[in-house]
Scaffold this motif. Sequence first.
Motif, PDB file in Angstrom:
ATOM      1  N   THR A 130       0.832  -1.203   0.000  1.00  0.00           N
ATOM      2  CA  THR A 130       0.000   0.000   0.000  1.00  0.00           C
ATOM      3  C   THR A 130       0.866   1.252   0.000  1.00  0.00           C
ATOM      4  N   THR A 131       1.908   1.260   0.808  1.00  0.00           N
ATOM      5  CA  THR A 131       2.826   2.397   0.846  1.00  0.00           C
ATOM      6  C   THR A 131       3.513   2.583  -0.502  1.00  0.00           C
ATOM      7  N   THR A 132       3.856   1.495  -1.149  1.00  0.00           N
ATOM      8  CA  THR A 132       4.479   1.565  -2.480  1.00  0.00           C
ATOM      9  C   THR A 132       3.521   2.158  -3.504  1.00  0.00           C
ATOM     10  N   VAL A 133       2.257   1.738  -3.465  1.00  0.00           N
ATOM     11  CA  VAL A 133       1.259   2.293  -4.394  1.00  0.00           C
ATOM     12  C   VAL A 133       1.076   3.786  -4.137  1.00  0.00           C
ATOM     13  N   ILE A 134       1.018   4.188  -2.873  1.00  0.00           N
ATOM     14  CA  ILE A 134       0.898   5.611  -2.553  1.00  0.00           C
ATOM     15  C   ILE A 134       2.089   6.377  -3.123  1.00  0.00           C
ATOM     16  N   ALA A 135       3.288   5.840  -2.963  1.00  0.00           N
ATOM     17  CA  ALA A 135       4.492   6.511  -3.478  1.00  0.00           C
ATOM     18  C   ALA A 135       4.484   6.589  -5.000  1.00  0.00           C
ATOM     19  N   ILE A 136       4.043   5.522  -5.659  1.00  0.00           N
ATOM     20  CA  ILE A 136       3.988   5.523  -7.126  1.00  0.00           C
ATOM     21  C   ILE A 136       2.992   6.574  -7.626  1.00  0.00           C
ATOM     22  N   VAL A 137       1.831   6.634  -6.973  1.00  0.00           N
ATOM     23  CA  VAL A 137       0.828   7.623  -7.371  1.00  0.00           C
ATOM     24  C   VAL A 137       1.370   9.034  -7.162  1.00  0.00           C
ATOM     25  N   ARG A 138       2.061   9.272  -6.068  1.00  0.00           N
ATOM     26  CA  ARG A 138       2.645  10.599  -5.816  1.00  0.00           C
ATOM     27  C   ARG A 138       3.703  10.936  -6.865  1.00  0.00           C
ATOM     28  N   CYS A 139       4.512   9.973  -7.245  1.00  0.00           N
ATOM     29  CA  CYS A 139       5.511  10.207  -8.300  1.00  0.00           C
ATOM     30  C   CYS A 139       4.833  10.509  -9.633  1.00  0.00           C
ATOM     31  N   CYS A 140       3.755   9.802  -9.907  1.00  0.00           N
ATOM     32  CA  CYS A 140       3.020  10.055 -11.146  1.00  0.00           C
ATOM     33  C   CYS A 140       2.368  11.433 -11.136  1.00  0.00           C
ATOM     34  N   CYS A 141       2.008  11.939  -9.958  1.00  0.00           N
ATOM     35  CA  CYS A 141       1.459  13.300  -9.863  1.00  0.00           C
ATOM     36  C   CYS A 141       2.488  14.325 -10.323  1.00  0.00           C
ATOM     37  N   THR A 143       5.255  13.516 -12.409  1.00  0.00           N
ATOM     38  CA  THR A 143       5.706  13.261 -13.782  1.00  0.00           C
ATOM     39  C   THR A 143       4.623  13.450 -14.827  1.00  0.00           C
ATOM     40  N   MET A 144       3.372  13.172 -14.472  1.00  0.00           N
ATOM     41  CA  MET A 144       2.274  13.354 -15.431  1.00  0.00           C
ATOM     42  C   MET A 144       1.047  13.917 -14.711  1.00  0.00           C
ATOM     43  N   PRO A 145       1.118  15.169 -14.305  1.00  0.00           N
ATOM     44  CA  PRO A 145       0.083  15.750 -13.443  1.00  0.00           C
ATOM     45  C   PRO A 145      -1.313  15.807 -14.066  1.00  0.00           C
ATOM     46  N   LEU A 146      -1.399  15.903 -15.376  1.00  0.00           N
ATOM     47  CA  LEU A 146      -2.723  16.024 -15.997  1.00  0.00           C
ATOM     48  C   LEU A 146      -3.379  14.673 -16.274  1.00  0.00           C
ATOM     49  N   ARG A 147      -2.598  13.596 -16.260  1.00  0.00           N
ATOM     50  CA  ARG A 147      -3.149  12.277 -16.592  1.00  0.00           C
ATOM     51  C   ARG A 147      -3.222  11.317 -15.413  1.00  0.00           C
ATOM     52  N   VAL A 148      -2.670  11.680 -14.281  1.00  0.00           N
ATOM     53  CA  VAL A 148      -2.563  10.736 -13.173  1.00  0.00           C
ATOM     54  C   VAL A 148      -3.922  10.238 -12.683  1.00  0.00           C
ATOM     55  N   LYS A 149      -4.933  11.075 -12.673  1.00  0.00           N
ATOM     56  CA  LYS A 149      -6.271  10.656 -12.208  1.00  0.00           C
ATOM     57  C   LYS A 149      -6.910   9.641 -13.151  1.00  0.00           C
ATOM     58  N   ARG A 150      -6.560   9.721 -14.440  1.00  0.00           N
ATOM     59  CA  ARG A 150      -7.097   8.751 -15.401  1.00  0.00           C
ATOM     60  C   ARG A 150      -6.304   7.454 -15.391  1.00  0.00           C
ATOM     61  N   VAL A 151      -4.993   7.537 -15.178  1.00  0.00           N
ATOM     62  CA  VAL A 151      -4.145   6.337 -15.177  1.00  0.00           C
ATOM     63  C   VAL A 151      -4.300   5.568 -13.869  1.00  0.00           C
ATOM     64  N   TRP A 152      -4.202   6.264 -12.744  1.00  0.00           N
ATOM     65  CA  TRP A 152      -4.297   5.623 -11.436  1.00  0.00           C
ATOM     66  C   TRP A 152      -5.648   5.948 -10.804  1.00  0.00           C
ATOM     67  N   THR A 153      -6.694   5.327 -11.310  1.00  0.00           N
ATOM     68  CA  THR A 153      -8.022   5.532 -10.738  1.00  0.00           C
ATOM     69  C   THR A 153      -8.085   4.851  -9.366  1.00  0.00           C
ATOM     70  N   VAL A 154      -9.133   5.171  -8.621  1.00  0.00           N
ATOM     71  CA  VAL A 154      -9.321   4.572  -7.297  1.00  0.00           C
ATOM     72  C   VAL A 154      -9.409   3.055  -7.415  1.00  0.00           C
ATOM     73  N   ARG A 155     -10.141   2.594  -8.403  1.00  0.00           N
ATOM     74  CA  ARG A 155     -10.311   1.149  -8.596  1.00  0.00           C
ATOM     75  C   ARG A 155      -8.987   0.479  -8.975  1.00  0.00           C
ATOM     76  N   ARG A 156      -8.199   1.094  -9.839  1.00  0.00           N
ATOM     77  CA  ARG A 156      -6.910   0.514 -10.236  1.00  0.00           C
ATOM     78  C   ARG A 156      -5.936   0.450  -9.061  1.00  0.00           C
ATOM     79  N   GLN A 157      -5.978   1.471  -8.221  1.00  0.00           N
ATOM     80  CA  GLN A 157      -5.120   1.447  -7.034  1.00  0.00           C
ATOM     81  C   GLN A 157      -5.521   0.290  -6.118  1.00  0.00           C
ATOM     82  N   LEU A 158      -6.825   0.126  -5.905  1.00  0.00           N
ATOM     83  CA  LEU A 158      -7.320  -0.954  -5.050  1.00  0.00           C
ATOM     84  C   LEU A 158      -6.971  -2.320  -5.631  1.00  0.00           C
TER      85      LEU A 158
END
Length: 180
Positions: A130-141, A143-158
Amino acid sequence: ASHNSTVTPTRSLDSEVPVDGEFSDLTIEYASIVLKMYVNVGLGLGGIVANLINCVIFYTMGLSDGVSQNFLILSVSDGVVAAAYMVNFISYILLHSVFTADSANLETLLKVFNWSMGLIYLCQTISYITTTVIAIVRCCCVTMPLRVKRVWTVRRQLVTIVVSSLCVNLVNVVCLSLMG
């Protein structure tokens, strides 16, 4: 005592006062018991309370946000780890301070001790992932701030957390069972 010395056997409090290097071994033994009885159990209880508060907060924030969802998962798994550690410490104290080798409850207590260790390991794996996923999502914020919500959706994170945790824990359980 030097680093090569052995620990003296457990003594009662009314036994003779030890001499030389034995005093430090006996002091370490009593300090270890005090730490396991009071400090570790207190920290375990504090961890349970803190993570219950976190669970309530993140649940009331709603699970539609990936951050709240991930921190709720993290709080639940860390709370279970804290509870399992507390059970483990209490069973350790009972194993080494109360029960003797011929006690009828010794086998049950050993099972509780071992199962709590296994539960700690499995839940810590969930926390790590879970901590790794949080870190990956933060890094994606970043590196790709406009697409991160579409790439890492809530369901995909879960799904990433659940599938990764199941796979890693399955491998761990199989390896541990093969080890005996």
